[in-house]
Design a protein around this motif. Structure first.
Motif, PDB file in Angstrom:
ATOM      1  N   CYS A 126      11.567 -17.231 -16.795  1.00  0.00           N
ATOM      2  CA  CYS A 126      11.501 -16.129 -15.838  1.00  0.00           C
ATOM      3  C   CYS A 126      11.931 -16.636 -14.469  1.00  0.00           C
ATOM      4  O   CYS A 126      11.324 -17.560 -13.915  1.00  0.00           O
ATOM      5  CB  CYS A 126      10.093 -15.559 -15.745  1.00  0.00           C
TER       6      CYS A 126
ATOM      7  N   GLY B 106      15.740 -14.737 -17.406  1.00  0.00           N
ATOM      8  CA  GLY B 106      15.320 -13.346 -17.421  1.00  0.00           C
ATOM      9  C   GLY B 106      14.162 -13.109 -16.478  1.00  0.00           C
ATOM     10  O   GLY B 106      13.879 -13.920 -15.593  1.00  0.00           O
ATOM     11  N   VAL B 107      13.502 -11.982 -16.686  1.00  0.00           N
ATOM     12  CA  VAL B 107      12.329 -11.627 -15.893  1.00  0.00           C
ATOM     13  C   VAL B 107      11.220 -11.279 -16.872  1.00  0.00           C
ATOM     14  O   VAL B 107      11.443 -10.481 -17.797  1.00  0.00           O
ATOM     15  CB  VAL B 107      12.621 -10.413 -14.982  1.00  0.00           C
ATOM     16  N   CYS B 108      10.054 -11.879 -16.688  1.00  0.00           N
ATOM     17  CA  CYS B 108       8.967 -11.645 -17.645  1.00  0.00           C
ATOM     18  C   CYS B 108       8.305 -10.291 -17.401  1.00  0.00           C
ATOM     19  O   CYS B 108       8.527  -9.650 -16.375  1.00  0.00           O
ATOM     20  CB  CYS B 108       7.943 -12.778 -17.585  1.00  0.00           C
ATOM     21  N   GLN B 109       7.480  -9.874 -18.346  1.00  0.00           N
ATOM     22  CA  GLN B 109       6.811  -8.567 -18.270  1.00  0.00           C
ATOM     23  C   GLN B 109       6.041  -8.372 -16.972  1.00  0.00           C
ATOM     24  O   GLN B 109       6.053  -7.300 -16.377  1.00  0.00           O
ATOM     25  CB  GLN B 109       5.844  -8.411 -19.452  1.00  0.00           C
TER      26      GLN B 109
ATOM     27  N   VAL C  23       8.541  -7.999 -13.942  1.00  0.00           N
ATOM     28  CA  VAL C  23       9.526  -6.918 -14.003  1.00  0.00           C
ATOM     29  C   VAL C  23       9.035  -5.689 -13.227  1.00  0.00           C
ATOM     30  O   VAL C  23       9.830  -4.880 -12.777  1.00  0.00           O
ATOM     31  CB  VAL C  23       9.866  -6.562 -15.477  1.00  0.00           C
TER      32      VAL C  23
ATOM     33  N   GLN D  46      13.017  -9.542 -19.872  1.00  0.00           N
ATOM     34  CA  GLN D  46      14.256  -8.805 -19.668  1.00  0.00           C
ATOM     35  C   GLN D  46      15.325  -9.870 -19.448  1.00  0.00           C
ATOM     36  O   GLN D  46      15.414 -10.449 -18.371  1.00  0.00           O
ATOM     37  CB  GLN D  46      14.106  -7.945 -18.416  1.00  0.00           C
TER      38      GLN D  46
ATOM     39  N   THR E 137      18.550 -11.749 -18.574  1.00  0.00           N
ATOM     40  CA  THR E 137      19.636 -11.450 -17.628  1.00  0.00           C
ATOM     41  C   THR E 137      20.822 -12.398 -17.754  1.00  0.00           C
ATOM     42  O   THR E 137      21.884 -12.129 -17.220  1.00  0.00           O
ATOM     43  CB  THR E 137      19.129 -11.531 -16.176  1.00  0.00           C
TER      44      THR E 137
END
Lengths: 137, 137
Positions: free
Chosen positions: A95, A130-133, A136, B120, B122
């Motif tokens: 993340c 990415g971006v974690c829950q 986000v 999510q 990316t």
DNA sequence: CCAAGCAATAGTAACGATTACGATTTATAT
DNA sequence: ATATAAATCGTAATCGTTACTATTGCTTGG
């Protein structure tokens, strides 16, 4: 790897036992995610208001050399996390907001079809971003 | 992607045609490897002795946004290379000494067994590092 | 328990890469 | 040619990291 094992390893290698090192390791043990030097300073500033960057970086790099911490570089910043207990070689889904990770077990090196023999291969990096829950929202 | 196509693209996007930009792109077109801002300055200093870092970095980042250049970060330094002509998504084997690359066609994302749905996603990075035949000596 | 010896640390300066700024120059459309 | 806005230079500011010096504090042997 846990805090006590790590401190024992330090001692065995001739490093000294200090409260700062223990607390630094405890922080990584608690957080289990990638932290920057700045984040370490913020997290410890209550107990160690004058903790200097020299101390932080020197210890982080010592820990990293001893494989107590794993190191990577995200968006121009060095990041460190407590070494995963998983024995097998693996990679991470990371993340970019908070440094939280998830293990990715497949290693792409195992099925690289390309001929690598015209290079002396020294390493590789596979990271999914990415971006974690939590982040986000 | 070649120098003329790139310059046309720039023009179409409303950027101006300058000799510096042409020569900068020509350099990347000739070298076909990862270069740092410093290396760009060195390579162009004969023709443009006063070329400033502002100009270099601004143009590199513009080119990167337009996908004329590919960007990565090696050992704390930003590196840029002319976008590969290969249409398909691919990764690189990179010489850490000179920035020379070799394409690696397999993308590890295609067979990642891990469940990624709690992030999510990316992006990702897969790079193999080494030293090329020329630099190994 | 004490003191010598040396590693660890604080405070701060230095450093390298990158970004930002004000003044000036230059490409482009009219 | 001229107006306009982008591009550039020269340089300063910023950010992350590393290095330096004086001081502190852990360890060990008497």
């Amino acid at each position: 790897m846990d805090v006590l094992t790590a401190m024992d390893l330090l001692k065995k290698k001739g490093f000294k036992y200090t409260d700062k090192r223990r607390d630094l390791l405890q922080l990584f043990s608690d957080e289990k995610r990638y932290l920057s030097a700045k984040e370490v300073q913020d997290a410890l500033k209550e107990n160690y208001p004058g903790l200097s960057f020299d101390t932080i970086y020197r210890n982080l790099s010592t820990f990293s050399e001893l494989d107590i911490l794993e190191e990577t570089e995200l968006e121009g910043e060095k990041k460190f996390r407590f070494t995963c207990p998983t024995k097998e070689h693996h990679h991470h889904l990371i993340c970019l907001k908070c440094g939280k990770t998830k293990e990715v077990n497949a290693c792409p090196m195992e099925n690289v079809a390309t001929d690598l023999s015209d290079f002396q291969v020294t390493g590789h990096k596979f990271e999914i971003y990415g971006v974690c829950q939590v982040c986000v929202n």
